[in-house]
Design a protein around this motif. Structure first.
Motif, mmCIF file in Angstrom:
data_model
loop_
_atom_site.group_PDB
_atom_site.id
_atom_site.type_symbol
_atom_site.label_atom_id
_atom_site.label_comp_id
_atom_site.label_asym_id
_atom_site.label_seq_id
_atom_site.Cartn_x
_atom_site.Cartn_y
_atom_site.Cartn_z
ATOM 1 N N ILE A 93 0.855 -1.039 -0.060
ATOM 2 C CA ILE A 93 0.073 -0.055 -0.084
ATOM 3 C C ILE A 93 0.833 1.172 0.050
ATOM 4 C CG2 ILE A 93 -0.345 0.162 2.402
ATOM 5 C CD1 ILE A 93 -2.947 0.898 -0.205
ATOM 6 N N LEU A 94 2.034 1.183 0.478
ATOM 7 C CA LEU A 94 2.957 2.457 0.848
ATOM 8 C C LEU A 94 3.524 2.671 -0.912
ATOM 9 C CD1 LEU A 94 5.039 1.785 3.916
ATOM 10 C CD2 LEU A 94 3.173 3.577 3.442
ATOM 11 N N SER A 97 0.646 3.994 -2.681
ATOM 12 C CA SER A 97 0.123 5.450 -2.323
ATOM 13 C C SER A 97 1.357 6.428 -2.691
ATOM 14 C CB SER A 97 0.105 5.786 -0.723
ATOM 15 O OG SER A 97 1.284 5.331 -0.186
ATOM 16 N N GLU A 98 2.599 6.056 -2.992
ATOM 17 C CA GLU A 98 3.744 6.803 -3.449
ATOM 18 C C GLU A 98 3.341 7.177 -4.858
ATOM 19 O OE1 GLU A 98 7.408 4.771 -2.622
ATOM 20 O OE2 GLU A 98 7.096 5.331 -0.268
ATOM 21 N N LEU A 100 0.474 6.990 -6.408
ATOM 22 C CA LEU A 100 -0.510 7.827 -6.524
ATOM 23 C C LEU A 100 -0.160 9.310 -6.318
ATOM 24 C CD1 LEU A 100 -3.578 8.253 -7.008
ATOM 25 C CD2 LEU A 100 -4.030 7.545 -4.617
ATOM 26 N N LYS A 101 0.484 9.584 -5.262
ATOM 27 C CA LYS A 101 0.944 10.937 -5.028
ATOM 28 C C LYS A 101 2.002 11.464 -6.231
ATOM 29 C CE LYS A 101 3.716 13.512 -1.630
ATOM 30 N NZ LYS A 101 4.352 13.286 -0.291
#
Length: 114
Positions: A93-94, A97-98, A100-101
């Motif tokens: 998930i990290l 999220s990275e 996506l960011k």
């Protein structure tokens, strides 16, 4: 074909591809853009460990969940929900999220060099 009939299908990937060849496709990210799939189809991606399967799926998921445009910023997404089934429990998930960011920052023109 109704939803119940579609869900009841028991077919191989080859049979599914043969079936959807006759249907109008929608746009997907490469390399999936070569496969004429319909909204709602299930896609199984297989391959050896270092073949970037998860990365391809993460990028496709990000493209699906981002909106086309929000607050005047064009993200180019589809604005849809995504279900990611990870039977090996290796989904990071990290990492998601990275990525996506980074995609959001890139769209906003605020991508900084690391």
């Amino acid at each position: 074909m109704g939803p119940q009939e579609w869900l009841g299908e028991d077919e191989s990937a080859k049979e599914m591809l043969d079936r959807v060849q006759t249907d109008r496709s929608f746009l997907l990210l490469p390399p999936l853009h070569r496969v004429p799939l319909r909204v709602g189809n299930v896609v199984e991606i297989v391959g050896p460990s270092p073949s970037a399967k998860t990365h391809i799926l993460i990028q496709a998921a990000i493209n699906c969940i981002l909106p086309q445009e929000s607050d005047g910023v064009k993200y180019g997404g589809l604005g849809h929900l995504v279900m990611f089934l990870d039977l090996d429990c290796r989904f990071d998930i990290l990492r998601f999220s990275e990525l996506l960011k980074l995609r959001i920052l890139e769209a906003r023109g605020k991508l900084l060099e690391f």
